[in-house]
Scaffold this active site. Structure first.
Site, PDB file in Angstrom:
ATOM      1  N   GLY A 197      18.011  11.876  44.329  1.00 20.92           N
ATOM      2  CA  GLY A 197      18.884  11.132  43.445  1.00 20.92           C
ATOM      3  C   GLY A 197      20.115  10.734  44.085  1.00 20.92           C
ATOM      4  N   LEU A 238      23.668  11.759  43.835  1.00 20.36           N
ATOM      5  CA  LEU A 238      24.193  12.929  44.034  1.00 20.36           C
ATOM      6  C   LEU A 238      23.371  13.956  44.993  1.00 20.36           C
ATOM      7  CD1 LEU A 238      26.752  14.866  43.919  1.00 20.36           C
ATOM      8  CD2 LEU A 238      25.625  15.714  41.601  1.00 20.36           C
ATOM      9  N   ASP A 254       8.154  19.936  39.667  1.00 22.83           N
ATOM     10  CA  ASP A 254       8.448  19.261  38.512  1.00 22.83           C
ATOM     11  C   ASP A 254       9.208  20.293  37.829  1.00 22.83           C
ATOM     12  OD1 ASP A 254       8.453  18.470  35.802  1.00 22.83           O
ATOM     13  OD2 ASP A 254       6.086  17.920  35.901  1.00 22.83           O
ATOM     14  N   ALA A 287      18.025  15.864  37.072  1.00 21.98           N
ATOM     15  CA  ALA A 287      18.249  15.523  35.597  1.00 21.98           C
ATOM     16  C   ALA A 287      17.630  14.294  35.291  1.00 21.98           C
ATOM     17  CB  ALA A 287      19.724  15.348  35.523  1.00 21.98           C
ATOM     18  N   TYR A 325      25.264  13.113  21.136  1.00 20.29           N
ATOM     19  CA  TYR A 325      23.942  12.497  21.351  1.00 20.29           C
ATOM     20  C   TYR A 325      23.168  13.297  22.248  1.00 20.29           C
ATOM     21  CZ  TYR A 325      25.816  10.639  25.997  1.00 20.29           C
ATOM     22  OH  TYR A 325      26.329  10.753  27.177  1.00 20.29           O
TER      23      TYR A 325
END
Length: 227
Positions: free
Chosen positions: A12, A14, A46, A70, A122
């Site tokens: 990713g 980061l 995973d 994430a 959310y």
């Protein structure tokens, strides 16, 4: 530096910079990927599978785990996966640096410090708040790092979406009522590595919260900078 560090989500935006800068600083780096391996992210993992996480951490035996993996639309990754990583790290007595988000806050207040209680509005924010709770319950000594708008190398989802909107490749609208504190990806990566290297007692307020927010002091309007 000869300690071993495990970076989850090392493909990713980061995670890849954390892994690269850790290697440059002399750490022995093991990085994980979900789909496609890279030179620095050779271990498939995973994090939704607790047994797989435990087995990898047991085999690698890292001194430090930096959890950057994430996914915004998957509770099992954002929340459950963080708990699985925390349990596995604690079992090996590995220092844990957990990356959270300012999405744990509703935005009803103007400013939030490290002692502020999460009040997400959310699902992604709720998942990250649940992850923080799990991490602290498993390992009260873990460092929980709440980040915000990560910018800097052009590969972040915010930067990609902004360019796509400008070019007309996608349809959408930008925020006009949101102010956040962006952080440069390399600065954030270095802050995470600094926390990874620390085993000293925290200052009193940090000891109580175990939480860090390495963000810019200014609060720029988000609209001119994209989503």
């Amino acid at each position: 530096m000869t300690d071993r560090i495990l970076v989850t989500g090392a493909t990713g935006q980061l995670g890849s910079r954390v892994a690269e800068r850790a290697a440059e600083a002399g750490w022995s780096v093991v990085g994980t990927h979900f789909r496609a391996a890279t030179q620095i992210a050779g271990e498939q993992l995973d994090i939704r599978e607790p047994r797989a996480v435990r087995e990898l951490v047991r085999r690698v035996r890292p001194d430090v785990v930096i959890h950057t993996a994430a996914r915004r639309d998957d509770w099992r990754i954002a929340a459950d996966g963080a708990a699985h990583v925390a349990v596995a790290a604690a079992a090996q007595n590995s220092r844990l640096v957990h990356v959270s988000s300012d999405a744990v806050f509703s935005g009803r207040e103007v400013d939030y410090d490290e002692s502020a209680l999460p009040d997400p509005v959310y699902q992604y924010g709720a998942a990250k708040a649940a992850a923080e709770t799990a991490v602290r319950a498993v390992d009260p000594a873990a460092a929980v790092v709440r980040t915000s708008l990560i910018l800097g190398d052009g590969r972040g989802q915010h930067e990609i979406l902004t360019r796509d909107l400008i070019a007309g490749r996608v349809q959408g609208a930008l925020f006009t009522d949101m102010i956040r504190k962006p952080v440069y990806v390399d600065d954030l990566a270095d802050a995470l590595l600094e926390l990874a290297a620390r085993r000293l007692p925290r200052c009193p307020q940090r000891r109580r919260t175990g939480c860090y927010q390495p963000l810019r002091p200014r609060r720029p309007d988000r609209a001119p900078r994209g989503p």
